[in-house]
Design an enzyme around this catalytic site. Sequence first.
Site, PDB file in Angstrom:
ATOM      1  N   TRP A 197       1.527   2.388 -10.040  1.00  0.00           N
ATOM      2  CA  TRP A 197       1.337   3.628 -10.781  1.00  0.00           C
ATOM      3  C   TRP A 197       0.082   4.412 -10.393  1.00  0.00           C
ATOM      4  O   TRP A 197      -0.084   5.545 -10.816  1.00  0.00           O
ATOM      5  CB  TRP A 197       1.229   3.316 -12.283  1.00  0.00           C
ATOM      6  CG  TRP A 197       0.339   2.127 -12.550  1.00  0.00           C
ATOM      7  CD1 TRP A 197       0.750   0.850 -12.792  1.00  0.00           C
ATOM      8  CD2 TRP A 197      -1.096   2.092 -12.557  1.00  0.00           C
ATOM      9  NE1 TRP A 197      -0.346   0.023 -12.958  1.00  0.00           N
ATOM     10  CE2 TRP A 197      -1.478   0.762 -12.822  1.00  0.00           C
ATOM     11  CE3 TRP A 197      -2.088   3.073 -12.384  1.00  0.00           C
ATOM     12  CZ2 TRP A 197      -2.825   0.363 -12.905  1.00  0.00           C
ATOM     13  CZ3 TRP A 197      -3.426   2.680 -12.451  1.00  0.00           C
ATOM     14  CH2 TRP A 197      -3.783   1.339 -12.709  1.00  0.00           C
ATOM     15  N   ASN A 198      -0.810   3.829  -9.605  1.00  0.00           N
ATOM     16  CA  ASN A 198      -2.128   4.468  -9.452  1.00  0.00           C
ATOM     17  C   ASN A 198      -2.100   5.726  -8.589  1.00  0.00           C
ATOM     18  O   ASN A 198      -2.919   6.628  -8.779  1.00  0.00           O
ATOM     19  CB  ASN A 198      -3.166   3.469  -8.932  1.00  0.00           C
ATOM     20  CG  ASN A 198      -2.768   2.828  -7.620  1.00  0.00           C
ATOM     21  OD1 ASN A 198      -1.596   2.604  -7.343  1.00  0.00           O
ATOM     22  ND2 ASN A 198      -3.750   2.511  -6.806  1.00  0.00           N
ATOM     23  N   LYS A 221      11.935   1.342  -6.007  1.00  0.00           N
ATOM     24  CA  LYS A 221      11.652   1.124  -7.422  1.00  0.00           C
ATOM     25  C   LYS A 221      10.231   1.600  -7.668  1.00  0.00           C
ATOM     26  O   LYS A 221       9.252   0.950  -7.304  1.00  0.00           O
ATOM     27  CB  LYS A 221      11.784  -0.337  -7.830  1.00  0.00           C
ATOM     28  CG  LYS A 221      11.827  -0.503  -9.359  1.00  0.00           C
ATOM     29  CD  LYS A 221      11.205  -1.789  -9.859  1.00  0.00           C
ATOM     30  CE  LYS A 221       9.715  -1.793  -9.899  1.00  0.00           C
ATOM     31  NZ  LYS A 221       9.133  -1.095 -11.089  1.00  0.00           N
ATOM     32  N   ALA A 222      10.130   2.770  -8.269  1.00  0.00           N
ATOM     33  CA  ALA A 222       8.814   3.309  -8.614  1.00  0.00           C
ATOM     34  C   ALA A 222       8.380   2.754  -9.967  1.00  0.00           C
ATOM     35  O   ALA A 222       9.171   2.137 -10.690  1.00  0.00           O
ATOM     36  CB  ALA A 222       8.865   4.834  -8.647  1.00  0.00           C
ATOM     37  N   GLY A 256       0.799  -3.319  -4.237  1.00  0.00           N
ATOM     38  CA  GLY A 256       0.468  -3.794  -5.571  1.00  0.00           C
ATOM     39  C   GLY A 256      -0.527  -4.930  -5.532  1.00  0.00           C
ATOM     40  O   GLY A 256      -1.279  -5.096  -4.563  1.00  0.00           O
ATOM     41  N   SER A 257      -0.520  -5.727  -6.577  1.00  0.00           N
ATOM     42  CA  SER A 257      -1.513  -6.786  -6.724  1.00  0.00           C
ATOM     43  C   SER A 257      -1.221  -7.959  -5.800  1.00  0.00           C
ATOM     44  O   SER A 257      -0.089  -8.168  -5.354  1.00  0.00           O
ATOM     45  CB  SER A 257      -1.542  -7.274  -8.171  1.00  0.00           C
ATOM     46  OG  SER A 257      -0.365  -8.007  -8.478  1.00  0.00           O
ATOM     47  N   GLU A 267       0.945  -4.304   1.189  1.00  0.00           N
ATOM     48  CA  GLU A 267      -0.352  -3.639   1.045  1.00  0.00           C
ATOM     49  C   GLU A 267      -0.862  -4.040  -0.334  1.00  0.00           C
ATOM     50  O   GLU A 267      -0.420  -3.523  -1.356  1.00  0.00           O
ATOM     51  CB  GLU A 267      -0.202  -2.119   1.174  1.00  0.00           C
ATOM     52  CG  GLU A 267      -1.504  -1.413   1.499  1.00  0.00           C
ATOM     53  CD  GLU A 267      -2.363  -1.116   0.270  1.00  0.00           C
ATOM     54  OE1 GLU A 267      -3.510  -1.606   0.223  1.00  0.00           O
ATOM     55  OE2 GLU A 267      -1.884  -0.421  -0.636  1.00  0.00           O
ATOM     56  N   LEU A 268      -1.788  -5.006  -0.351  1.00  0.00           N
ATOM     57  CA  LEU A 268      -2.196  -5.636  -1.599  1.00  0.00           C
ATOM     58  C   LEU A 268      -3.621  -5.237  -1.981  1.00  0.00           C
ATOM     59  O   LEU A 268      -4.210  -4.338  -1.401  1.00  0.00           O
ATOM     60  CB  LEU A 268      -2.042  -7.153  -1.476  1.00  0.00           C
ATOM     61  CG  LEU A 268      -0.665  -7.617  -0.978  1.00  0.00           C
ATOM     62  CD1 LEU A 268      -0.599  -9.136  -0.906  1.00  0.00           C
ATOM     63  CD2 LEU A 268       0.457  -7.071  -1.845  1.00  0.00           C
ATOM     64  N   CYS A 277      -6.977   0.796  -4.627  1.00  0.00           N
ATOM     65  CA  CYS A 277      -7.066  -0.497  -3.939  1.00  0.00           C
ATOM     66  C   CYS A 277      -8.276  -0.565  -3.016  1.00  0.00           C
ATOM     67  O   CYS A 277      -8.850  -1.638  -2.817  1.00  0.00           O
ATOM     68  CB  CYS A 277      -5.801  -0.755  -3.134  1.00  0.00           C
ATOM     69  SG  CYS A 277      -4.308  -0.954  -4.131  1.00  0.00           S
TER      70      CYS A 277
END
Length: 482
Positions: free
Chosen positions: A154-155, A178-179, A231-232, A253-254, A287
Amino acid sequence: MTTDHGYPAVRMYIAGEWVQGGTGRTAPVVNPATEKPVGDVPLATADDLDRALASSAEGFKVWRATPVARRTEILHAAADLLEERAADIGRISTLEQGKPLRESTGEARRVSGTLRWHADDARRAYGRIIPSEPGTLLSVRREPIGPVAAFVPWNFPAGGPMRKISSALASGCSIVIKASEETPGTAAALVACFVDAGLPAGVINLVFGEPAEVSAHLIGSPVTRLIAFTGSVPVGKLLAGEAGKVMKPSLMELGGHAPVIVCADADPVKAARRAAQAKFANAGQVCTSPSRFLVHESLIEAFTAEFVKAAEAVVVGDGLADGTTMGPLANERRLESVERLTADAVRRGATVRTGGERLDRPGYFFAPTVLTDVPADAELMSEEPFGPLAPIVPFTDLDEALAVANSLPYGLAAYGFTESAATAERLVEGFEAGILSINHCGGSVHEAPSGGFKDSGYGREGGPEALDAYLVTKRVSHLLAG
């Protein structure tokens, strides 16, 4: 159609149609500046996901057979629409994510450039002819990998989806994306630009839903050929493991915990101003946000004083209000996390130089915070804050600072400030990170790759490297008749 808040009625896009979903299940979309719902997001069922996958399979057949010149024409037309609608997309983004309208609108404009770059670069996805024996033609071909399943947070409601969409579509792949259910309106507005530009049905499908249910369904489907995730670290490891079970490549991409090293020969005032500007952008929910400030002991007082001054000049408020330079955190989870990290640091001996608390008003607002005397065992020094927290610690030796910078399992971004070209190269060679900036804390650009290593993931987005994951390489040895 919009709600009373000016927020759009969000729908999924499946098989060339805007749909509510099989059961009509929804979840509220909350404005983080008010803590009040502004709309609803539909949640996909397993049948909805199967329709999206089937559509993506058919869409891939059509899109890969579309001449690259025609694909490029459609993608540039979508980019034109993105530019025309940037103000409207930015407002939607601010309503659901909270960042200042200027940031949201700027992000919406930038994604058109991302799309144009990848659309044009795909025309240079060259193969090659390799010298071989007489009568044998040895060549290398690059072709689209197939339907992609992508997952984004969401960022960056516009930037996150567009990185995946632009690379996939430019390469000739179809995509089911999937957003985030927290920022669905922006994703839907992006997809609408492709639809209105003439993208064939099935080439792009947009879904929302329970993250674990959707990811398991899309990753496990035989239709999907590539998993792309931002994401995380914990979720990325989980999804990469699920992809590995079915031998599917993935692009990850974490998260990170980006160190900043301010060397003894740097200008502490200039470094503090530039670092603070990057730290409080998007309320630190980036990130690559600078998040550990290692400052030479001779400069630490001047650096800290200027950083505190910059933090106190930040105007915190509703992203739609004039003059706001930092909006709220995106949700209650983030607010609780930065409160916990701040309290832990203080309990272990850190000093709050400014901020350090939730603002007493509706919304998920937390003050820009600067901490000193932060001990190495504070959770803030090892856990990505993803919020407006700036721990500043001194160092005496550059090798010592690099050891601290590299001590965590992350390797996404790192920053250094120095007036010496030799020291700059020492930083570049010494940092264990995939994204480096010297004398500034610059963000991603279309023409250069971004990505990390160690626990921060693998693969690259941006630059010519961005298409690598979306293309497969074929070696062809052709014995000519004769």
